[in-house]
Design an enzyme around this catalytic site. Sequence first.
Site, PDB file in Angstrom:
ATOM      1  N   HIS A   1       0.838  -1.199   0.000  1.00 23.12           N
ATOM      2  CA  HIS A   1       0.000   0.000   0.000  1.00 23.12           C
ATOM      3  C   HIS A   1       0.871   1.247   0.000  1.00 23.12           C
ATOM      4  CE1 HIS A   1       0.897   0.950   4.236  1.00 23.12           C
ATOM      5  NE2 HIS A   1       1.010  -0.356   4.343  1.00 23.12           N
ATOM      6  N   CYS A   2       0.229   2.392  -0.180  1.00 21.49           N
ATOM      7  CA  CYS A   2       0.880   3.691  -0.016  1.00 21.49           C
ATOM      8  C   CYS A   2      -0.095   4.574   0.760  1.00 21.49           C
ATOM      9  CB  CYS A   2       1.273   4.294  -1.364  1.00 21.49           C
ATOM     10  SG  CYS A   2      -0.102   4.611  -2.480  1.00 21.49           S
ATOM     11  N   SER A   3       0.178   5.843   0.858  1.00 24.98           N
ATOM     12  CA  SER A   3      -0.649   6.731   1.688  1.00 24.98           C
ATOM     13  C   SER A   3      -2.135   6.658   1.352  1.00 24.98           C
ATOM     14  CB  SER A   3      -0.173   8.177   1.553  1.00 24.98           C
ATOM     15  OG  SER A   3       1.139   8.286   2.017  1.00 24.98           O
TER      16      SER A   3
ATOM     17  N   GLY B   1      -3.256   4.705  -1.153  1.00 27.56           N
ATOM     18  CA  GLY B   1      -3.515   3.363  -1.658  1.00 27.56           C
ATOM     19  C   GLY B   1      -3.935   3.301  -3.103  1.00 27.56           C
TER      20      GLY B   1
ATOM     21  N   THR C   1       0.589   2.326  -5.252  1.00 28.65           N
ATOM     22  CA  THR C   1      -0.002   0.996  -5.136  1.00 28.65           C
ATOM     23  C   THR C   1      -0.675   0.590  -6.441  1.00 28.65           C
ATOM     24  OG1 THR C   1      -0.371   1.352  -2.778  1.00 28.65           O
ATOM     25  CG2 THR C   1      -1.626  -0.417  -3.815  1.00 28.65           C
TER      26      THR C   1
END
Length: 125
Positions: free
Chosen positions: A17-19, A21, A25
């Site tokens: 994931h990322c911040s 998403g 991602t």
Amino acid sequence: TKFFEILLETDTPVYFHCSAGKDRTGLAAAFLLKALGASDEEIYEDYLLTNELSRPNIERRLEQLENPTPQQQAFVYAFFGVHQEYLDAAYEEILKQSDTVEHYLEEAFGLTDNKRQQLIKKFVR
């Protein structure tokens, strides 16, 4: 490079994931799907699914703003949603550097044909 290394080395599920998403991602998921042999249509369909799955979060954010302006609404949709043009732009940049996305994955991430076959064997049933 770590992303594909982890996928190849682990036998357990991987959560990435990322911040928000969706950006890093989403691109990582698109790369993975491409490596697994998914069609562009399937990749775009998966990428755009973000909008449907993010809808409750977007609606909650808009409710928190109480009477959001059109600019605020546009910002929330841009921050939490995706557009086909985002993935188009990424592919366009990739194809400036390599003749295919698959070659880019090999050049940028060391994802050789052998490693792609390992991923396919591991994840495609």
